[in-house]
Design an enzyme around this catalytic site. Structure first.
Site, PDB file in Angstrom:
ATOM      1  N   ASN A 406      45.253  -1.186  24.797  1.00 16.34           N
ATOM      2  CA  ASN A 406      45.130  -1.081  23.342  1.00 16.34           C
ATOM      3  C   ASN A 406      45.790  -2.255  22.627  1.00 16.34           C
ATOM      4  O   ASN A 406      45.120  -3.232  22.283  1.00 16.34           O
ATOM      5  CB  ASN A 406      45.720   0.246  22.853  1.00 16.34           C
ATOM      6  CG  ASN A 406      45.202   0.645  21.483  1.00 16.34           C
ATOM      7  OD1 ASN A 406      45.028  -0.191  20.606  1.00 16.34           O
ATOM      8  ND2 ASN A 406      44.945   1.924  21.291  1.00 16.34           N
ATOM      9  N   ASP A 407      47.097  -2.188  22.423  1.00 15.84           N
ATOM     10  CA  ASP A 407      47.777  -3.206  21.623  1.00 15.84           C
ATOM     11  C   ASP A 407      47.608  -4.613  22.188  1.00 15.84           C
ATOM     12  O   ASP A 407      47.557  -5.585  21.430  1.00 15.84           O
ATOM     13  CB  ASP A 407      49.271  -2.876  21.526  1.00 15.84           C
ATOM     14  CG  ASP A 407      49.525  -1.578  20.773  1.00 15.84           C
ATOM     15  OD1 ASP A 407      48.717  -1.257  19.884  1.00 15.84           O
ATOM     16  OD2 ASP A 407      50.505  -0.885  21.090  1.00 15.84           O
ATOM     17  N   VAL A 408      47.537  -4.742  23.522  1.00 18.65           N
ATOM     18  CA  VAL A 408      47.477  -6.076  24.141  1.00 18.65           C
ATOM     19  C   VAL A 408      46.115  -6.737  23.973  1.00 18.65           C
ATOM     20  O   VAL A 408      45.930  -7.890  24.376  1.00 18.65           O
ATOM     21  CB  VAL A 408      47.840  -6.006  25.639  1.00 18.65           C
ATOM     22  CG1 VAL A 408      49.259  -5.498  25.809  1.00 18.65           C
ATOM     23  CG2 VAL A 408      46.856  -5.138  26.409  1.00 18.65           C
ATOM     24  N   TYR A 445      50.944   2.137  21.084  1.00 19.98           N
ATOM     25  CA  TYR A 445      52.342   2.286  20.727  1.00 19.98           C
ATOM     26  C   TYR A 445      52.684   1.651  19.395  1.00 19.98           C
ATOM     27  O   TYR A 445      53.597   2.083  18.707  1.00 19.98           O
ATOM     28  CB  TYR A 445      53.224   1.666  21.816  1.00 19.98           C
ATOM     29  CG  TYR A 445      53.583   2.637  22.902  1.00 19.98           C
ATOM     30  CD1 TYR A 445      53.870   3.964  22.616  1.00 19.98           C
ATOM     31  CD2 TYR A 445      53.646   2.217  24.226  1.00 19.98           C
ATOM     32  CE1 TYR A 445      54.194   4.849  23.609  1.00 19.98           C
ATOM     33  CE2 TYR A 445      53.980   3.096  25.237  1.00 19.98           C
ATOM     34  CZ  TYR A 445      54.254   4.418  24.921  1.00 19.98           C
ATOM     35  OH  TYR A 445      54.585   5.283  25.912  1.00 19.98           O
ATOM     36  N   ALA A 446      51.960   0.599  19.018  1.00 24.03           N
ATOM     37  CA  ALA A 446      52.264  -0.059  17.746  1.00 24.03           C
ATOM     38  C   ALA A 446      51.852   0.799  16.558  1.00 24.03           C
ATOM     39  O   ALA A 446      52.265   0.543  15.431  1.00 24.03           O
ATOM     40  CB  ALA A 446      51.570  -1.415  17.672  1.00 24.03           C
TER      41      ALA A 446
END
Length: 479
Positions: A406-408, A445-446
């Site tokens: 996701n965030d990456v 997570y962000a």
């Protein structure tokens, strides 16, 4: 054989053990040699422990029956628990296990320092050097112990992954630091004779330092969000090594000093690399407040319009591609889908498709999480490509297959004003076509939407990673 010869053999064996640690650590630079490096390091530790026992046995008076009982019971309980946990832990829970091991290491180092100080306090053996190493070992060990337990609880979900801000947290942290520094100076001056303190007072000061260290570990990790947990694990691992080195100075064991220094230094370097991979300073991470808990299954991002595709459509794209880059993330780890993705890759390779895996430094929940997960499934090491190596290849890639990351992969990192601004990401959006396997539109997570999902080139295949890959395998075989 005289004791002098025995001690010479012991110290030479310690040197061999230390050399094994260094060479083993060097071999861990490459996935191809990491397993042998781990075995070599374990062999070095076996030599160190065995010769330390020989050293204790041959000392004047040897070991008492009670000492033997404590050692054997400790070996049985600690070794048995470690073996059981290592063999039964799921790959998704490996970060939690590492955090627990960090806690055990830090706590053990603190106990060694405390025991030695209580033995020498008020005697002629009490020296300034002893006081310095004891207090450093106690503070670092206690911070590591409590901080690692909090980190493990956050990873396990027992404690919320969101930043937990403590009322007056900065003031509390400052007061704890004052207690630790003040206690440190008092014990050092007392050991040097510049300050006269009763033994009971010195023991109370040591108790205050222990309490300050334990509370500091809690107040340090609680405000840190889940997005930063990989860096926190690495930092606490560095603390564990440093505490072990301090314990080595306290008891005069050179192999413990060397092993602790290696762990402390390598953990510190890894922490810096992880922080750089997130484009954040270590100070900023410790300050906390970044990142929330993983998105709830079924949550829908209201502002992101996505294009959903079926299994057959995705299978056709993969089967007729020339090159495919797989981007694994925590969703793949949760579903235990590493074997399925390897099977899909092998089927594609039989069709002359070039398959590679893009590994982001902070994908998953600990450093190297994806590497270990894919290695377990016997994915060929040369196919695992680090972020800097794989990013230029996305421009030439036909299909990027994102599985639970996701965030990456969020292009929002390239824009200022977002929680992930400046974070180096995998350039998935540069691929000609993008397939994302995800259970839902839940956030990472962000705590923000992933702009990649709204990209016109992106097709969302909503499914559990393992089930989605199984369906893709069956469909590709039919193409």
């Amino acid at each position: 054989m005289s004791q002098e010869w025995i001690y010479t053999i012991v110290f030479l064996a310690w040197l061999v053990g230390a050399a094994a640690f260094v060479i083993g650590l060097h071999q861990m630079n490459s996935p191809a040699t990491a397993r042998n490096g781990n075995r070599l390091s374990a062999g070095g530790m076996t030599i160190a422990v065995g010769t330390t026992l020989l050293y204790l046995i041959t000392r004047q008076g040897g070991l008492s029956l009670e000492a033997w009982a404590i050692i054997l019971v400790g070996f049985a309980i600690g070794g048995g628990a470690g073996l059981y946990m290592a063999r039964t832990v799921k790959m998704t829970a490996m970060p939690q296990l590492v955090s627990i091991f960090n806690a055990v290491g830090g706590g053990a180092a603190a106990l060694v320092a405390i025991d030695d100080y209580l033995r020498v306090v008020g005697t002629r053996e009490e020296e300034v050097a002893t006081a310095i190493f004891v207090v450093l070992g106690v503070v670092i060990g206690c911070v590591t112990f409590s901080g690692s337990l909090i980190a493990s609880g956050k990873l396990q979900g027992v404690i919320s992954g969101k930043p937990i801000l403590i009322p007056g947290g900065r003031l509390v942290t400052a007061l704890l630091a004052i207690v630790a520094v003040g206690g440190f100076l008092a014990l050092v001056f007392a050991a040097g004779g510049a300050l006269t303190l009763d033994v009971a007072v010195q023991e109370l000061i040591l108790l205050a330092i222990i309490g300050a260290g334990l509370l500091f570990g809690i107040t340090m990790v609680l405000p840190i969000g889940g997005a930063d947990m990989p860096v926190v694990i690495s930092l606490l691992n560095s603390f564990t090594g440093t505490a072990a080195a301090m314990a080595g100075f306290v008891i005069g064991n050179p192999v413990l000093i060397i092993a602790g220094a290696l762990v402390g230094a390598s953990g510190g370097i890894l922490t810096k690399l992880m922080a750089d991979a997130m484009n954040r300073s270590i100070v900023n991470i410790i300050a906390g407040g970044f990142g929330g808990a993983e998105g709830t299954v079924g949550a829908v991002a209201g502002s992101t319009q996505v294009r959903e595709i079926g299994v057959d459509d995705a299978a056709i794209q993969l089967a007729y591609a020339s090159s495919v880059i797989v981007v694994p993330g925590y969703g793949l780890a949760v579903a235990q889908a590493q074997h399925a993705v390897r099977e899909l890759a092998e089927i594609l390779e039989d069709r002359n498709v070039d398959v590679k895996y893009a590994i982001h430094p902070v994908a998953g929940r600990m450093p190297g999480h994806m590497n270990v997960l894919l290695a377990e499934a016997n994915v060929p090491y040369p196919q695992l490509k680090e972020m800097d190596d794989i990013n230029p290849e996305f421009d030439r890639c036909d299909v990027a297959l994102v599985i639970g990351a996701n965030d990456v992969t969020n292009p929002a990192a390239r824009r200022p004003g977002t929680p992930v601004s400046g974070m180096p990401i995998l350039d998935v959006d540069h691929a000609k076509s993008i397939i994302v396997i995800k259970r839902s539109m839940g956030r990472g997570y962000a705590g923000i939407d992933n702009e990649l999902y709204g990209n016109p080139k992106t097709g969302m295949l909503f499914a559990d990673a393992k089930e989605g890959l199984a369906a893709l395998i069956a469909a590709v075989k039919q193409v």
